[in-house]
Design a protein around this motif. Structure first.
Motif, PDB file in Angstrom:
ATOM      1  N   UNK A  76       0.824  -1.206   0.000  1.00 43.48           N
ATOM      2  CA  UNK A  76       0.000   0.000   0.000  1.00 43.48           C
ATOM      3  C   UNK A  76       0.860   1.259   0.000  1.00 43.48           C
ATOM      4  N   UNK A  77       1.928   1.237   0.781  1.00 41.65           N
ATOM      5  CA  UNK A  77       2.833   2.390   0.836  1.00 41.65           C
ATOM      6  C   UNK A  77       3.511   2.597  -0.515  1.00 41.65           C
ATOM      7  N   UNK A  78       4.024   1.512  -1.111  1.00 36.06           N
ATOM      8  CA  UNK A  78       4.677   1.624  -2.424  1.00 36.06           C
ATOM      9  C   UNK A  78       3.706   2.169  -3.469  1.00 36.06           C
ATOM     10  N   UNK A  79       2.489   1.623  -3.452  1.00 36.25           N
ATOM     11  CA  UNK A  79       1.493   2.077  -4.424  1.00 36.25           C
ATOM     12  C   UNK A  79       1.135   3.546  -4.210  1.00 36.25           C
ATOM     13  N   UNK A  80       1.079   3.961  -2.947  1.00 40.15           N
ATOM     14  CA  UNK A  80       0.755   5.354  -2.642  1.00 40.15           C
ATOM     15  C   UNK A  80       1.844   6.289  -3.148  1.00 40.15           C
ATOM     16  N   UNK A  81       3.113   5.930  -2.903  1.00 43.42           N
ATOM     17  CA  UNK A  81       4.207   6.768  -3.403  1.00 43.42           C
ATOM     18  C   UNK A  81       4.204   6.828  -4.925  1.00 43.42           C
ATOM     19  N   UNK A  82       3.890   5.708  -5.575  1.00 42.12           N
ATOM     20  CA  UNK A  82       3.839   5.705  -7.030  1.00 42.12           C
ATOM     21  C   UNK A  82       2.734   6.627  -7.545  1.00 42.12           C
ATOM     22  N   UNK A  83       1.595   6.560  -6.913  1.00 43.58           N
ATOM     23  CA  UNK A  83       0.501   7.464  -7.281  1.00 43.58           C
ATOM     24  C   UNK A  83       0.906   8.920  -7.065  1.00 43.58           C
ATOM     25  N   UNK A  84       1.576   9.169  -5.956  1.00 48.91           N
ATOM     26  CA  UNK A  84       2.042  10.526  -5.653  1.00 48.91           C
ATOM     27  C   UNK A  84       2.945  11.041  -6.768  1.00 48.91           C
ATOM     28  N   UNK A  85       3.918  10.231  -7.181  1.00 46.95           N
ATOM     29  CA  UNK A  85       4.863  10.667  -8.200  1.00 46.95           C
ATOM     30  C   UNK A  85       4.252  10.691  -9.596  1.00 46.95           C
ATOM     31  N   UNK A  86       3.148  10.017  -9.759  1.00 45.12           N
ATOM     32  CA  UNK A  86       2.411  10.095 -11.019  1.00 45.12           C
ATOM     33  C   UNK A  86       1.487  11.307 -11.060  1.00 45.12           C
ATOM     34  N   UNK A  87       1.515  12.109  -9.995  1.00 47.34           N
ATOM     35  CA  UNK A  87       0.689  13.305  -9.932  1.00 47.34           C
ATOM     36  C   UNK A  87      -0.714  13.064  -9.426  1.00 47.34           C
ATOM     37  N   UNK A  88      -0.989  11.842  -8.949  1.00 50.13           N
ATOM     38  CA  UNK A  88      -2.331  11.488  -8.465  1.00 50.13           C
ATOM     39  C   UNK A  88      -2.350  11.592  -6.944  1.00 50.13           C
ATOM     40  N   UNK A  89      -2.324  12.825  -6.447  1.00 49.34           N
ATOM     41  CA  UNK A  89      -2.141  13.056  -5.014  1.00 49.34           C
ATOM     42  C   UNK A  89      -3.371  12.662  -4.201  1.00 49.34           C
ATOM     43  N   UNK A  90      -4.559  12.936  -4.699  1.00 50.00           N
ATOM     44  CA  UNK A  90      -5.780  12.530  -3.992  1.00 50.00           C
ATOM     45  C   UNK A  90      -5.836  11.013  -3.860  1.00 50.00           C
ATOM     46  N   UNK A  91      -5.502  10.314  -4.950  1.00 54.10           N
ATOM     47  CA  UNK A  91      -5.521   8.855  -4.924  1.00 54.10           C
ATOM     48  C   UNK A  91      -4.465   8.303  -3.971  1.00 54.10           C
ATOM     49  N   UNK A  92      -3.298   8.974  -3.941  1.00 55.33           N
ATOM     50  CA  UNK A  92      -2.236   8.553  -3.026  1.00 55.33           C
ATOM     51  C   UNK A  92      -2.703   8.662  -1.584  1.00 55.33           C
ATOM     52  N   UNK A  93      -3.361   9.776  -1.276  1.00 56.69           N
ATOM     53  CA  UNK A  93      -3.862   9.980   0.087  1.00 56.69           C
ATOM     54  C   UNK A  93      -4.897   8.914   0.446  1.00 56.69           C
ATOM     55  N   UNK A  94      -5.805   8.644  -0.447  1.00 57.02           N
ATOM     56  CA  UNK A  94      -6.844   7.643  -0.179  1.00 57.02           C
ATOM     57  C   UNK A  94      -6.240   6.255   0.010  1.00 57.02           C
ATOM     58  N   UNK A  95      -5.163   5.988  -0.706  1.00 55.37           N
ATOM     59  CA  UNK A  95      -4.531   4.668  -0.639  1.00 55.37           C
ATOM     60  C   UNK A  95      -3.989   4.366   0.757  1.00 55.37           C
ATOM     61  N   UNK A  96      -3.504   5.401   1.460  1.00 58.29           N
ATOM     62  CA  UNK A  96      -2.880   5.149   2.766  1.00 58.29           C
ATOM     63  C   UNK A  96      -3.726   5.649   3.942  1.00 58.29           C
ATOM     64  N   UNK A  97      -4.924   6.112   3.670  1.00 57.07           N
ATOM     65  CA  UNK A  97      -5.727   6.726   4.729  1.00 57.07           C
ATOM     66  C   UNK A  97      -5.933   5.782   5.914  1.00 57.07           C
ATOM     67  N   UNK A  98      -6.177   4.510   5.639  1.00 56.25           N
ATOM     68  CA  UNK A  98      -6.413   3.560   6.731  1.00 56.25           C
ATOM     69  C   UNK A  98      -5.143   3.250   7.518  1.00 56.25           C
ATOM     70  N   UNK A  99      -3.978   3.535   6.900  1.00 58.25           N
ATOM     71  CA  UNK A  99      -2.710   3.246   7.579  1.00 58.25           C
ATOM     72  C   UNK A  99      -2.267   4.392   8.491  1.00 58.25           C
ATOM     73  N   UNK A 100      -2.973   5.507   8.459  1.00 62.12           N
ATOM     74  CA  UNK A 100      -2.592   6.659   9.272  1.00 62.12           C
ATOM     75  C   UNK A 100      -2.746   6.391  10.768  1.00 62.12           C
TER      76      UNK A 100
END
Length: 218
Positions: A13-37
């Protein structure tokens, strides 16, 4: 869920979130890790907080970014988290808080592994640019002075050499610093500042600094 499966799930989940972040998909990155907060695992929670903070920063939701970076600083006291907090404060024009956060970097931990950490000279470079763009010229000049001391300590100006030390190229740094020097030239002797700088580093850097004297327009 067995521990090893849970661990693999979190790491994925963390790897996927960082990948989304670097792909410019910041909202999706945040949603990906929200439960891990709220993870009970400190390392997982910390990295999830870092993803969330960076996502909010890039989305220009600086109050939310500040909140996450503050949490990261409390968890790990790592220099990159203090840097991120300072940048978010500066972007939101809270200069006193930004300076206080940036001043925490020297005493912060460098042990925590962070995939996207940068060198301290690069932190100074990026930070003074944000201060400049936010209109805090005196504070920006203070950080430029710190970079000047580093260049003088190295006593070299070859771009490849500087890059190997984590320093921004001198020509790049000066190009970005020029608006600050011009802004403060009325109240400070920037000609002497540049001349002193030029005397303390080797060619071709000293010649570059001589050229900048003519650009001060004083």
């Amino acid at each position: 869920m067995p521990l090893n499966i849970r661990k693999n799930y979190r790491e994925r989940k963390i790897r996927e979130a960082w990948q989304l972040y670097h792909d410019g998909k910041r909202e999706e990155a945040y949603k990906k890790i929200r439960l891990l907060l709220k993870s009970t695992n400190k390392e997982v929670r910390l990295e999830a907080i870092q993803v969330a903070g960076m996502a909010m920063y890039k989305l220009k939701r600086f109050d939310q970014a500040i909140n996450y970076f503050q949490k990261a600083c409390k968890l790990a006291n790592a220099r990159h988290d203090w840097f991120n907090l300072a940048m978010a404060y500066a972007k939101s024009e809270h200069v006193l808080e930004a300076e206080a956060a940036f001043n925490m970097i020297n005493g912060a931990s460098t042990k925590h592994s962070y995939q996207y950490a940068i060198s301290q000279p690069q932190m100074l470079y990026q930070y003074f640019r944000v201060l400049r763009d936010s209109g805090f010229m005196r504070e920006a000049f203070g950080r430029i002075n710190e970079l000047k001391a580093m260049y003088c300590a190295l006593y070299k100006s070859e771009e490849d050499y500087l890059a190997s030390k984590g320093m921004p190229g001198l020509s790049l740094m000066m190009r970005e610093a020029l608006p600050v020097l011009q802004s403060l030239a009325v109240e400070r002797d920037m000609v002497s500042w540049l001349e002193d700088f030029g005397k303390r580093i080797k060619e071709p850097g000293s010649q570059l600094l001589k050229d900048y004297v003519t650009l001060l327009d004083v």
